[in-house]
Design a protein around this motif. Structure first.
Motif, PDB file in Angstrom:
ATOM      1  N   ALA A 239       0.851  -1.193   0.000  1.00 36.31           N
ATOM      2  CA  ALA A 239       0.000   0.000   0.000  1.00 36.31           C
ATOM      3  C   ALA A 239       0.876   1.229   0.000  1.00 36.31           C
ATOM      4  CB  ALA A 239      -0.924   0.016   1.216  1.00 36.31           C
ATOM      5  N   GLY A 240       0.419   2.268  -0.695  1.00 39.63           N
ATOM      6  CA  GLY A 240       1.236   3.468  -0.752  1.00 39.63           C
ATOM      7  C   GLY A 240       0.550   4.630  -1.437  1.00 39.63           C
ATOM      8  N   VAL A 241       1.316   5.718  -1.575  1.00 39.42           N
ATOM      9  CA  VAL A 241       0.839   6.943  -2.189  1.00 39.42           C
ATOM     10  C   VAL A 241       1.860   7.382  -3.233  1.00 39.42           C
ATOM     11  CG1 VAL A 241       0.219   9.352  -1.838  1.00 39.42           C
ATOM     12  CG2 VAL A 241      -0.385   7.666  -0.114  1.00 39.42           C
ATOM     13  N   THR A 242       1.371   7.794  -4.411  1.00 40.65           N
ATOM     14  CA  THR A 242       2.222   8.302  -5.481  1.00 40.65           C
ATOM     15  C   THR A 242       1.929   9.781  -5.703  1.00 40.65           C
ATOM     16  OG1 THR A 242       2.335   6.165  -6.600  1.00 40.65           O
ATOM     17  CG2 THR A 242       2.841   8.100  -7.912  1.00 40.65           C
ATOM     18  N   PHE A 243       2.991  10.571  -5.790  1.00 41.98           N
ATOM     19  CA  PHE A 243       2.891  12.016  -6.019  1.00 41.98           C
ATOM     20  C   PHE A 243       3.484  12.342  -7.379  1.00 41.98           C
ATOM     21  CE2 PHE A 243       5.417  15.995  -5.823  1.00 41.98           C
ATOM     22  CZ  PHE A 243       4.379  16.906  -5.750  1.00 41.98           C
ATOM     23  N   ASN A 244       2.703  13.035  -8.221  1.00 41.92           N
ATOM     24  CA  ASN A 244       3.158  13.467  -9.544  1.00 41.92           C
ATOM     25  C   ASN A 244       3.058  14.988  -9.656  1.00 41.92           C
ATOM     26  OD1 ASN A 244       3.445  10.810 -11.141  1.00 41.92           O
ATOM     27  ND2 ASN A 244       1.419  10.622 -10.242  1.00 41.92           N
TER      28      ASN A 244
END
Length: 328
Positions: A239-244
């Motif tokens: 599980a995680g978060v991606t920042f663009n």
């Protein structure tokens, strides 16, 4: 139709040699001739392209490389020179070099187009695009990095010829000056315990007398995620978060008549954050994923997210997937 005739010689010490002749016939057509007020638009482009070339491959110990050279022997001139070299310093570190020199024929959409819209009919005779590009890459135990230098001459693009804002008119054009492009890309994944932070950043810049090739100066992608096995390794969870993010720039706009992007210098997009949340799981033969894309848009006070000028970027959306392998 496409045909290739070649001969190959391989030597354990010298490497592999390949010589070839390529022959291509194609017919790009609309089926009718259009007469405008100034010119006749032909119905087709029929070409016979023949080239001769050779390729050399070398691989020994820590060095691998190849070089490809080809040149037209038909009435249409074009050529290709491509070379790459890799050196494996040790299992964790390697460097590589790539070079490309192209004299490229224009795409057919630049040369011939017919449409029921009067301003979208043309037949052009453009020069070949000339591309020189060199790339140096390094994959190391500390960081992965890449530097690219490119020089573009006689660059082909679609130009905005609109006179009124409500009526869009786009046509092909060729830039007779040189465009220089440089980029630096770096990637590093940092791991601690069951956490990982994967970072990729791209810096790029163009030097040109006119704003033809527009790119965002900085593009970054960062992913923070947790992964672990549970229940005696029966369940794998990530599980995680991606920042663009990318800086604002005059992005090419989309033209639905041509299904092509064209250069514009009136509207900027970018300079906004994009967060995605994801969960990936695997239980025996079953894989499940859930992804909440662009979830931060639900909390934004102002929606200024665009994928291209006049084309909004997607709002908050949740995607769910299930893969079940019956046989393992």
């Amino acid at each position: 139709g496409y045909n290739e005739l070649g001969i190959q010689y391989e030597n354990k010490t010298l490497g592999k040699f390949n010589f070839f002749v390529d022959d291509l016939n194609y017919n790009y057509y609309y089926g009718k001739v259009i007469l405008t007020s100034t010119v006749a638009i032909p119905s087709r482009i029929k070409q016979h392209l023949t080239s001769i070339g050779g390729q050399y491959d070398y691989s020994k110990d820590k060095i691998k490389g190849n070089i490809l050279v080809s040149k037209a022997i038909s009435s249409q001139t074009f050529s290709t020179i491509e070379a790459n070299l890799k050196y494996q310093i040790n299992p964790k570190n390697q460097v590589s070099f790539e070079y490309q020199n192209l004299s490229k024929l224009p795409d057919n959409n630049y040369i011939l187009h017919q449409s029921s819209y009067a301003t979208y009919n043309w037949f052009n005779n453009f020069k070949n695009e000339k591309i020189n590009s060199a790339t140096i890459s390094a994959k190391t135990q500390w960081i992965d990095a890449q530097v690219q230098l490119s020089s573009l001459k006689d660059y082909l693009y679609f130009k905005d010829n609109s006179v009124y804002d409500s009526i869009q008119s786009v046509a092909p054009a060729q830039y007779d000056k040189t465009i220089n492009y440089i980029s630096f890309k770096a990637n590093k994944e940092i791991k601690y315990w069951k956490l990982a932070l994967d970072n990729t950043i791209l810096y790029q810049k163009t030097t040109q007398d006119d704003p033809i090739l527009n790119v965002p100066e900085i593009v970054t992608r960062n992913t923070l995620y947790f992964s672990n096995y549970f229940y005696k390794k029966a369940l794998y969870l990530q599980a995680g978060v991606t920042f663009n993010y990318f800086t604002s720039y005059y992005a090419n706009a989309y033209n639905p008549v041509l299904s092509e992007f064209f250069v514009q210098n009136s509207k900027k997009i970018g300079d906004f954050s994009n967060f995605d949340f994801f969960i990936n799981g695997r239980i025996r033969q079953t894989r499940i994923f859930v992804k909440a894309e662009h979830f931060n848009s639900a909390f934004a006070s102002k929606n200024n997210f665009y994928a291209a000028p006049d084309y909004p970027y997607r709002d908050f959306i949740v995607r769910f997937g299930l893969v079940w392998n019956f046989f393992q």
